[in-house]
Design a protein around this motif. Structure first.
Motif, PDB file in Angstrom:
ATOM      1  N   ALA A  29      41.958 -12.629  87.214  1.00 53.99           N
ATOM      2  CA  ALA A  29      42.776 -12.228  88.357  1.00 53.99           C
ATOM      3  C   ALA A  29      42.127 -11.083  89.131  1.00 53.99           C
ATOM      4  O   ALA A  29      42.157 -11.056  90.367  1.00 53.99           O
ATOM      5  CB  ALA A  29      44.166 -11.821  87.880  1.00 53.99           C
ATOM      6  N   THR A  30      41.514 -10.137  88.417  1.00 51.52           N
ATOM      7  CA  THR A  30      40.831  -9.025  89.086  1.00 51.52           C
ATOM      8  C   THR A  30      39.614  -9.520  89.852  1.00 51.52           C
ATOM      9  O   THR A  30      39.332  -9.067  90.971  1.00 51.52           O
ATOM     10  CB  THR A  30      40.422  -7.949  88.068  1.00 51.52           C
ATOM     11  OG1 THR A  30      41.565  -7.530  87.315  1.00 51.52           O
ATOM     12  CG2 THR A  30      39.807  -6.747  88.755  1.00 51.52           C
ATOM     13  N   GLY A  31      38.881 -10.459  89.255  1.00 50.72           N
ATOM     14  CA  GLY A  31      37.734 -11.040  89.938  1.00 50.72           C
ATOM     15  C   GLY A  31      38.124 -11.714  91.238  1.00 50.72           C
ATOM     16  O   GLY A  31      37.444 -11.565  92.270  1.00 50.72           O
ATOM     17  N   PRO A 145      48.681   2.077  87.489  1.00 51.73           N
ATOM     18  CA  PRO A 145      50.129   2.252  87.300  1.00 51.73           C
ATOM     19  C   PRO A 145      50.776   1.120  86.522  1.00 51.73           C
ATOM     20  O   PRO A 145      51.686   1.345  85.720  1.00 51.73           O
ATOM     21  CB  PRO A 145      50.659   2.302  88.746  1.00 51.73           C
ATOM     22  CG  PRO A 145      49.501   2.713  89.572  1.00 51.73           C
ATOM     23  CD  PRO A 145      48.295   2.147  88.902  1.00 51.73           C
ATOM     24  N   THR A 146      50.306  -0.115  86.744  1.00 53.92           N
ATOM     25  CA  THR A 146      50.888  -1.269  86.064  1.00 53.92           C
ATOM     26  C   THR A 146      50.128  -1.554  84.786  1.00 53.92           C
ATOM     27  O   THR A 146      48.914  -1.803  84.811  1.00 53.92           O
ATOM     28  CB  THR A 146      50.861  -2.515  86.971  1.00 53.92           C
ATOM     29  OG1 THR A 146      51.605  -2.250  88.154  1.00 53.92           O
ATOM     30  CG2 THR A 146      51.460  -3.720  86.251  1.00 53.92           C
ATOM     31  N   SER A 147      50.819  -1.511  83.663  1.00 53.80           N
ATOM     32  CA  SER A 147      50.254  -1.941  82.388  1.00 53.80           C
ATOM     33  C   SER A 147      50.840  -3.308  82.051  1.00 53.80           C
ATOM     34  O   SER A 147      51.911  -3.670  82.536  1.00 53.80           O
ATOM     35  CB  SER A 147      50.572  -0.932  81.284  1.00 53.80           C
ATOM     36  OG  SER A 147      51.975  -0.726  81.177  1.00 53.80           O
ATOM     37  N   VAL A 148      50.144  -4.083  81.222  1.00 54.15           N
ATOM     38  CA  VAL A 148      50.550  -5.471  80.980  1.00 54.15           C
ATOM     39  C   VAL A 148      50.694  -5.722  79.487  1.00 54.15           C
ATOM     40  O   VAL A 148      49.723  -5.572  78.729  1.00 54.15           O
ATOM     41  CB  VAL A 148      49.530  -6.456  81.587  1.00 54.15           C
ATOM     42  CG1 VAL A 148      50.005  -7.892  81.366  1.00 54.15           C
ATOM     43  CG2 VAL A 148      49.334  -6.192  83.082  1.00 54.15           C
ATOM     44  N   PHE A 149      51.896  -6.080  79.081  1.00 59.95           N
ATOM     45  CA  PHE A 149      52.171  -6.432  77.685  1.00 59.95           C
ATOM     46  C   PHE A 149      52.555  -7.909  77.628  1.00 59.95           C
ATOM     47  O   PHE A 149      53.316  -8.389  78.467  1.00 59.95           O
ATOM     48  CB  PHE A 149      53.311  -5.591  77.117  1.00 59.95           C
ATOM     49  CG  PHE A 149      53.597  -5.878  75.670  1.00 59.95           C
ATOM     50  CD1 PHE A 149      52.912  -5.198  74.667  1.00 59.95           C
ATOM     51  CD2 PHE A 149      54.536  -6.836  75.314  1.00 59.95           C
ATOM     52  CE1 PHE A 149      53.162  -5.486  73.325  1.00 59.95           C
ATOM     53  CE2 PHE A 149      54.790  -7.118  73.980  1.00 59.95           C
ATOM     54  CZ  PHE A 149      54.097  -6.448  72.993  1.00 59.95           C
ATOM     55  N   ALA A 150      52.034  -8.610  76.628  1.00 61.73           N
ATOM     56  CA  ALA A 150      52.346 -10.021  76.449  1.00 61.73           C
ATOM     57  C   ALA A 150      52.877 -10.261  75.041  1.00 61.73           C
ATOM     58  O   ALA A 150      52.208  -9.932  74.053  1.00 61.73           O
ATOM     59  CB  ALA A 150      51.114 -10.882  76.698  1.00 61.73           C
ATOM     60  N   ALA A 159      48.794 -20.425  79.061  1.00 57.03           N
ATOM     61  CA  ALA A 159      48.880 -19.877  80.412  1.00 57.03           C
ATOM     62  C   ALA A 159      50.010 -18.867  80.484  1.00 57.03           C
ATOM     63  O   ALA A 159      51.050 -19.020  79.830  1.00 57.03           O
ATOM     64  CB  ALA A 159      49.106 -20.997  81.433  1.00 57.03           C
ATOM     65  N   ALA A 160      49.808 -17.823  81.275  1.00 58.91           N
ATOM     66  CA  ALA A 160      50.837 -16.799  81.456  1.00 58.91           C
ATOM     67  C   ALA A 160      52.017 -17.380  82.206  1.00 58.91           C
ATOM     68  O   ALA A 160      51.848 -18.109  83.182  1.00 58.91           O
ATOM     69  CB  ALA A 160      50.256 -15.610  82.210  1.00 58.91           C
ATOM     70  N   GLN A 161      53.217 -17.048  81.757  1.00 56.48           N
ATOM     71  CA  GLN A 161      54.424 -17.595  82.354  1.00 56.48           C
ATOM     72  C   GLN A 161      55.286 -16.489  82.965  1.00 56.48           C
ATOM     73  O   GLN A 161      55.229 -15.341  82.543  1.00 56.48           O
ATOM     74  CB  GLN A 161      55.233 -18.347  81.292  1.00 56.48           C
ATOM     75  CG  GLN A 161      54.514 -19.529  80.681  1.00 56.48           C
ATOM     76  CD  GLN A 161      54.182 -20.605  81.692  1.00 56.48           C
ATOM     77  OE1 GLN A 161      55.056 -21.071  82.427  1.00 56.48           O
ATOM     78  NE2 GLN A 161      52.917 -20.989  81.754  1.00 56.48           N
ATOM     79  N   GLY A 162      56.101 -16.882  83.938  1.00 51.78           N
ATOM     80  CA  GLY A 162      57.147 -16.020  84.469  1.00 51.78           C
ATOM     81  C   GLY A 162      56.671 -14.652  84.907  1.00 51.78           C
ATOM     82  O   GLY A 162      55.700 -14.491  85.649  1.00 51.78           O
ATOM     83  N   ARG A 167      52.991  -9.613  86.556  1.00 51.48           N
ATOM     84  CA  ARG A 167      52.409  -8.330  86.138  1.00 51.48           C
ATOM     85  C   ARG A 167      50.891  -8.396  86.146  1.00 51.48           C
ATOM     86  O   ARG A 167      50.217  -7.433  86.539  1.00 51.48           O
ATOM     87  CB  ARG A 167      52.930  -7.948  84.747  1.00 51.48           C
ATOM     88  CG  ARG A 167      54.420  -7.667  84.696  1.00 51.48           C
ATOM     89  CD  ARG A 167      54.821  -6.929  83.436  1.00 51.48           C
ATOM     90  NE  ARG A 167      54.459  -7.609  82.202  1.00 51.48           N
ATOM     91  CZ  ARG A 167      55.208  -8.537  81.592  1.00 51.48           C
ATOM     92  NH1 ARG A 167      56.346  -8.928  82.146  1.00 51.48           N
ATOM     93  NH2 ARG A 167      54.818  -9.097  80.461  1.00 51.48           N
ATOM     94  N   ILE A 168      50.349  -9.521  85.707  1.00 53.52           N
ATOM     95  CA  ILE A 168      48.888  -9.690  85.719  1.00 53.52           C
ATOM     96  C   ILE A 168      48.359  -9.576  87.141  1.00 53.52           C
ATOM     97  O   ILE A 168      47.375  -8.866  87.417  1.00 53.52           O
ATOM     98  CB  ILE A 168      48.489 -11.042  85.089  1.00 53.52           C
ATOM     99  CG1 ILE A 168      48.696 -11.006  83.573  1.00 53.52           C
ATOM    100  CG2 ILE A 168      47.039 -11.389  85.420  1.00 53.52           C
ATOM    101  CD1 ILE A 168      48.482 -12.342  82.889  1.00 53.52           C
ATOM    102  N   GLU A 169      48.989 -10.249  88.073  1.00 51.13           N
ATOM    103  CA  GLU A 169      48.511 -10.240  89.457  1.00 51.13           C
ATOM    104  C   GLU A 169      48.659  -8.867  90.086  1.00 51.13           C
ATOM    105  O   GLU A 169      47.768  -8.416  90.827  1.00 51.13           O
ATOM    106  CB  GLU A 169      49.260 -11.308  90.251  1.00 51.13           C
ATOM    107  CG  GLU A 169      48.904 -12.727  89.804  1.00 51.13           C
ATOM    108  CD  GLU A 169      49.741 -13.787  90.489  1.00 51.13           C
ATOM    109  OE1 GLU A 169      50.708 -13.404  91.206  1.00 51.13           O
ATOM    110  OE2 GLU A 169      49.445 -14.977  90.313  1.00 51.13           O
ATOM    111  N   ARG A 170      49.767  -8.172  89.796  1.00 48.67           N
ATOM    112  CA  ARG A 170      49.958  -6.835  90.361  1.00 48.67           C
ATOM    113  C   ARG A 170      48.934  -5.854  89.789  1.00 48.67           C
ATOM    114  O   ARG A 170      48.323  -5.068  90.537  1.00 48.67           O
ATOM    115  CB  ARG A 170      51.372  -6.345  90.077  1.00 48.67           C
ATOM    116  CG  ARG A 170      51.670  -4.992  90.722  1.00 48.67           C
ATOM    117  CD  ARG A 170      53.143  -4.640  90.657  1.00 48.67           C
ATOM    118  NE  ARG A 170      53.630  -4.489  89.294  1.00 48.67           N
ATOM    119  CZ  ARG A 170      54.480  -5.322  88.700  1.00 48.67           C
ATOM    120  NH1 ARG A 170      54.948  -6.381  89.342  1.00 48.67           N
ATOM    121  NH2 ARG A 170      54.880  -5.102  87.469  1.00 48.67           N
ATOM    122  N   ALA A 171      48.724  -5.893  88.486  1.00 49.90           N
ATOM    123  CA  ALA A 171      47.743  -4.995  87.861  1.00 49.90           C
ATOM    124  C   ALA A 171      46.339  -5.289  88.363  1.00 49.90           C
ATOM    125  O   ALA A 171      45.535  -4.372  88.584  1.00 49.90           O
ATOM    126  CB  ALA A 171      47.811  -5.134  86.336  1.00 49.90           C
TER     127      ALA A 171
END
Length: 204
Positions: A29-31, A145-150, A159-162, A167-171
């Motif tokens: 996502a960062t790429g 600011p955004t941390s990501v917990f799964a 695949a990441a859901q919901g 959160r992944i995209e925002r981070a």
């Protein structure tokens, strides 16, 4: 535009690992976000489990084996970091902490870092704020600011859901923005002479 590098560090202990899966999705996502900004990027994945014995040996002897030295150089020279640890006993794993104990005091100064974690229950998500964020703040990194917990329920078919996807995209946007607005990291050569031969002779 000069290419940037992202060090993607995962401390999962199993194969396959949800920790590595989260790290890979954050990196992807960062790429995408960096490419959208016209910034070419190269990702450098680091799987700490592959260097576990070398990390312990370095802690005991003070000297890194060649393979671990290369990893430390990659991390120290990266323009941004994505770091993901499994949560054990309400904190990061020992392997994760031991690796970062090996870095120099200034290795991550002013470096953008995106922190993530995985665990068996969403109740462990606060470990990102009371364990990982303070550690990287102490290392003078710039923590997103955004941390990501799964948690397990956040995945379906790998695949990441919901809300996890959001959160992944925002981070990723936050990290990409920080990496893009900074110039490439310049790593000092420890063997570069800071004085001329004449200055050495005269004592100036």
């Amino acid at each position: 535009m000069t290419e940037r590098t992202l060090a993607v560090i995962s401390a999962g202990l199993r194969v396959p690992s949800s920790t590595r899966l989260l790290a890979d999705q954050l990196a992807a996502a960062t790429g995408v976000e960096l490419e959208r900004r016209g910034v070419p990027v190269r990702t450098e994945p680091v799987e700490l489990r592959d260097h576990g014995h070398d990390i312990v040996n370095h802690l005991l002897t003070g000297f890194p084996p060649t393979a671990l030295k290369q990893v430390i150089d990659v991390v120290s020279g990266a323009d941004g970091l994505i770091v993901v640890s499994p949560i054990f006993n309400a904190s990061y794993s020992g392997l994760f902490k031991s690796f970062f104990d090996l870095l120099g005091d200034d290795a991550l100064g002013d470096r953008p870092v995106l922190i993530g974690a995985t665990g068996g229950t969403a109740r462990h998500s606060l470990a990102l704020e009371h364990a990982l964020r303070p550690m990287f703040s102490y290392l003078r990194a710039v923590v997103m600011p955004t941390s990501v917990f799964a948690a397990p329920e956040d995945w379906a078919g790998g695949a990441a859901q919901g809300s996890l996807r959001g959160r992944i995209e925002r981070a990723a946007r936050e990290l990409a923005g920080q990496v893009a607005r900074r110039g490439p990291v310049e790593v000092a050569d420890p063997f570069r002479l800071t004085s001329t031969f004449d200055q050495l002779l005269t004592g100036d």
